[in-house]
Design a protein around this motif. Structure first.
Motif, PDB file in Angstrom:
ATOM      1  N   ASN A 377      72.680  11.940  53.019  1.00 39.86           N
ATOM      2  CA  ASN A 377      72.615  12.678  54.364  1.00 39.86           C
ATOM      3  C   ASN A 377      72.025  11.955  54.925  1.00 39.86           C
ATOM      4  OD1 ASN A 377      73.663  13.600  56.788  1.00 39.86           O
ATOM      5  ND2 ASN A 377      73.172  15.308  56.577  1.00 39.86           N
ATOM      6  N   VAL A 378      72.301  11.678  56.335  1.00 41.44           N
ATOM      7  CA  VAL A 378      71.392  10.487  56.855  1.00 41.44           C
ATOM      8  C   VAL A 378      71.408  10.427  58.395  1.00 41.44           C
ATOM      9  CG1 VAL A 378      69.842   8.024  57.421  1.00 41.44           C
ATOM     10  CG2 VAL A 378      70.459   8.681  54.931  1.00 41.44           C
ATOM     11  N   ASP A 382      66.115   9.301  61.440  1.00 38.10           N
ATOM     12  CA  ASP A 382      65.088  10.403  60.492  1.00 38.10           C
ATOM     13  C   ASP A 382      64.534   8.855  60.178  1.00 38.10           C
ATOM     14  OD1 ASP A 382      67.771  11.845  59.124  1.00 38.10           O
ATOM     15  OD2 ASP A 382      67.370  11.853  60.605  1.00 38.10           O
ATOM     16  N   LYS A 383      63.353   9.489  59.150  1.00 36.38           N
ATOM     17  CA  LYS A 383      62.847   8.235  58.377  1.00 36.38           C
ATOM     18  C   LYS A 383      62.838   8.315  56.900  1.00 36.38           C
ATOM     19  CE  LYS A 383      58.764   8.499  61.752  1.00 36.38           C
ATOM     20  NZ  LYS A 383      59.735   9.050  62.976  1.00 36.38           N
ATOM     21  N   VAL A 384      63.173   7.499  56.308  1.00 38.68           N
ATOM     22  CA  VAL A 384      63.845   7.236  55.217  1.00 38.68           C
ATOM     23  C   VAL A 384      62.379   6.476  53.919  1.00 38.68           C
ATOM     24  CG1 VAL A 384      65.929   7.139  55.469  1.00 38.68           C
ATOM     25  CG2 VAL A 384      64.783   5.047  55.442  1.00 38.68           C
ATOM     26  N   THR A 396      67.484   2.908  62.674  1.00 44.83           N
ATOM     27  CA  THR A 396      67.894   2.657  64.039  1.00 44.83           C
ATOM     28  C   THR A 396      69.143   2.562  64.472  1.00 44.83           C
ATOM     29  OG1 THR A 396      67.826   0.233  63.051  1.00 44.83           O
ATOM     30  CG2 THR A 396      65.573   1.231  64.431  1.00 44.83           C
ATOM     31  N   ALA A 397      70.451   2.035  63.056  1.00 38.76           N
ATOM     32  CA  ALA A 397      71.589   2.489  63.549  1.00 38.76           C
ATOM     33  C   ALA A 397      72.642   2.291  61.930  1.00 38.76           C
ATOM     34  CB  ALA A 397      71.808   0.812  64.444  1.00 38.76           C
ATOM     35  N   ARG A 410      64.470   0.260  60.286  1.00 39.30           N
ATOM     36  CA  ARG A 410      63.236  -0.711  61.083  1.00 39.30           C
ATOM     37  C   ARG A 410      61.939  -0.308  60.588  1.00 39.30           C
ATOM     38  NH1 ARG A 410      62.728   1.429  66.371  1.00 39.30           N
ATOM     39  NH2 ARG A 410      61.776   2.595  66.061  1.00 39.30           N
ATOM     40  N   VAL A 411      61.426  -1.506  60.196  1.00 40.84           N
ATOM     41  CA  VAL A 411      60.258  -1.208  58.711  1.00 40.84           C
ATOM     42  C   VAL A 411      59.052  -2.241  59.427  1.00 40.84           C
ATOM     43  CG1 VAL A 411      58.842  -1.527  56.666  1.00 40.84           C
ATOM     44  CG2 VAL A 411      61.273  -0.898  56.785  1.00 40.84           C
ATOM     45  N   GLY A 412      57.973  -1.740  60.355  1.00 40.01           N
ATOM     46  CA  GLY A 412      56.780  -2.655  61.110  1.00 40.01           C
ATOM     47  C   GLY A 412      57.648  -3.020  62.460  1.00 40.01           C
ATOM     48  N   ASN A 413      57.822  -4.476  62.665  1.00 38.53           N
ATOM     49  CA  ASN A 413      58.356  -4.804  62.924  1.00 38.53           C
ATOM     50  C   ASN A 413      59.766  -5.435  62.702  1.00 38.53           C
ATOM     51  OD1 ASN A 413      56.442  -4.331  65.352  1.00 38.53           O
ATOM     52  ND2 ASN A 413      54.857  -6.190  64.358  1.00 38.53           N
TER      53      ASN A 413
END
Length: 530
Positions: A377-378, A382-384, A396-397, A410-413
């Protein structure tokens, strides 16, 4: 501030990646709170909606020292040229003071013996100093100090070089100052609006042009530094945006002349070309990174398949040998029983029964069905943790099935799409909104590497305290609820020193000696604040 430890060097190479001015970081955080309060007030009143204050700092990339020693920055007013100078100077001073800097990993900063800066307008009526006089007085002192020290390990930051006097003479003086500093290999970053200085910089091997990017669609600066492309001041465009009458603007363009307009158009095309090249380069780097990642993944899978194939083959050979040996033993035993009982019907029937039992034992059991992995469930925000990268990212979506990868993270940039099976740890938005992904990476790695016991028995007090202080920070970051510190009994000096540290540590809730069976006064059990 997401600060990092820069790589220091003595070769004069400066490379700041995504650097941010600390004061701007604090200001944007304050703006976030201010904007939220304004939104609440507007919901409860009939006020006209106000323009929101900026909440993000545009990072800058600056490099100098390798390939060129002088960087000349041009561009529009309010475009961020002075902020670049202040950011470079402040971050260099922070690094040389032993502080981490707000920039991306990989940033490099040289050790400077002197850092000189002439930024702003210091005209003073009491001391009879005009704008030009104040600038020249400062620059003169800088050059004397550099000449007397005889060292090229200096950084010079000059804002609006040659300003405050006749543009022709100011330009000539600026060229001479830049040539003097370049001859002595002094790292120099200057800003200017003089077109002749751009042309002069272009002809020098040890110098490089740069500009602050300007968005011609919105007629606003983007605050991004572009190295390698000279910029335009865009004074007429900015004046138009600030509300100057159109008749005056038309007259100004007429006075400017066709040649100058052609040069401005050329600079605009150069900036647009540079933007396109930068965009294509970023896309190419991303494709290369993804290709290398896929290659490494397939290589690991191939190695795994080879190992599994060899293991299965060896197991199959061993099992076959065992089956053959067991079958031979069964047949030999049956034949012996038949001979012993002189082949009676009962003995033959019993022999066939043993053979059938042996056949059932040798028949392989059907493979077990693997349970299907439940979908995690996400939710957005949330941060995964992404398994193959071993890093945390923010969701982000969540879209429809996009090639089996509905999660946008999103991981860094970097933005990437992954499937649910590519993640294994979810931290809800409420629990992680105040934690950056880099902090979560540290916590996760610490949790898997930090042990629940530290042994400093037999160490000197200072050595033991240094290890204890670092261990407490690591254990707290790893999320451990309690740890054991094995210091021994001895004279009690080390034990007392450790207890003094525990009393002042903000993460420690309580501590006590271990039970007699677990070490007694030679071991201290520490409990952390939950």
């Amino acid at each position: 501030m997401n600060a990092i430890e820069p790589k220091l060097n003595s070769k004069g190479n400066l490379n700041l990646i995504e650097a941010r001015h600390p004061l701007l970081e604090f200001q944007t955080r304050s703006n976030q709170i201010s904007n939220q309060q304004k939104d609440k007030q507007q919901h409860t009143s009939s006020e006209t909606k106000r323009q929101a204050e900026p909440t993000n700092v545009v990072p800058t990339n600056v490099r100098i020292g390798k390939g060129y020693k002088t960087l000349v920055i041009t561009g529009p007013n309010t475009g961020g040229k002075t902020v670049v100078l202040k950011t470079v100077g402040l971050l260099c001073l922070m690094a040389q003071s032993g502080l981490h800097i707000p920039a991306a990993r990989g940033s490099k900063i040289p050790i400077f013996r002197h850092i000189f800066a002439d930024i702003g307008d210091d005209q003073n009526i009491e001391h009879n100093l005009s704008t030009f006089s104040s600038h020249i007085t400062k620059i003169s002192d800088m050059l004397k100090s550099i000449e007397e020290s005889g060292s090229a390990q200096s950084l010079v930051l000059l804002d609006e070089i040659g300003a405050g006097t006749d543009p022709t003479e100011g330009t000539a003086l600026g060229m001479a100052i830049l040539a003097w500093l370049s001859e002595r290999s002094v790292n120099t970053i200057v800003t200017t609006h003089y077109g002749a200085l751009k042309a002069y910089t272009h002809t020098q091997k040890n110098m490089q042009n740069a500009s602050m990017e300007f968005d011609w669609n919105t007629l606003k600066p983007t605050y991004r530094l572009q190295i390698g492309v000279p910029g335009s001041s865009n004074a007429i465009k900015i004046a138009e945006q600030l509300g100057l009458p159109q008749s005056i603007l038309t007259e100004a363009e007429s006075n400017l002349g066709k040649d100058n307009i052609a040069v401005e158009d050329l600079l605009l095309k150069l900036q647009q070309t540079q933007q396109e090249l930068d965009s294509e380069r970023e896309q190419l780097h991303e494709k290369i990174r993804l290709t290398e990642s896929e290659y490494q993944k397939h290589r690991e899978l191939n190695n795994t398949f080879e190992e599994e194939k060899n293991t299965l083959q060896q197991n199959a050979e061993n099992e076959a040998l065992e089956i053959i040996s067991a079958a031979r033993r069964t047949v030999d035993n049956v034949v012996a029983d038949i001979r012993r009982d002189q082949a009676s019907k009962a003995s033959i029937r019993e022999a066939f029964t043993k053979i059938e039992l042996a056949k059932k034992q040798f028949k392989p059991a059907p493979p077990k069905q693997q349970p299907k992995k439940e979908i995690i469930n996400v939710n957005v925000g949330d941060k995964v943790r992404i398994i193959k990268l071993n890093r945390f990212g923010e969701v982000t979506a969540i879209g429809k099935n996009q090639n089996g990868k509905p999660l946008q993270i999103r991981v860094g940039n970097m933005q990437m799409h992954v499937s649910y099976k590519d993640i294994d740890k979810v931290i809800p938005k409420k629990e992680s909104q105040h934690l950056s992904t880099s902090v979560l990476d540290i916590q996760y790695n610490k949790a898997n590497s930090v042990k629940e016991e530290l042994c400093i028995h037999g160490m000197l007090v200072k050595e033991g305290l240094d290890m204890t202080d670092k261990y407490l920070d690591d254990a707290f970051l790893a999320g451990l609820l309690s740890v054991r510190i094995l210091h021994g009994k001895g004279t009690g000096a080390l034990r007392s020193a450790v207890h003094d540290v525990l009393k002042t540590n903000p993460h420690v809730a309580s501590f006590e000696y271990a039970s007699h069976s677990e070490g007694g006064e030679g071991v201290t059990v520490v409990k952390f604040i939950e």
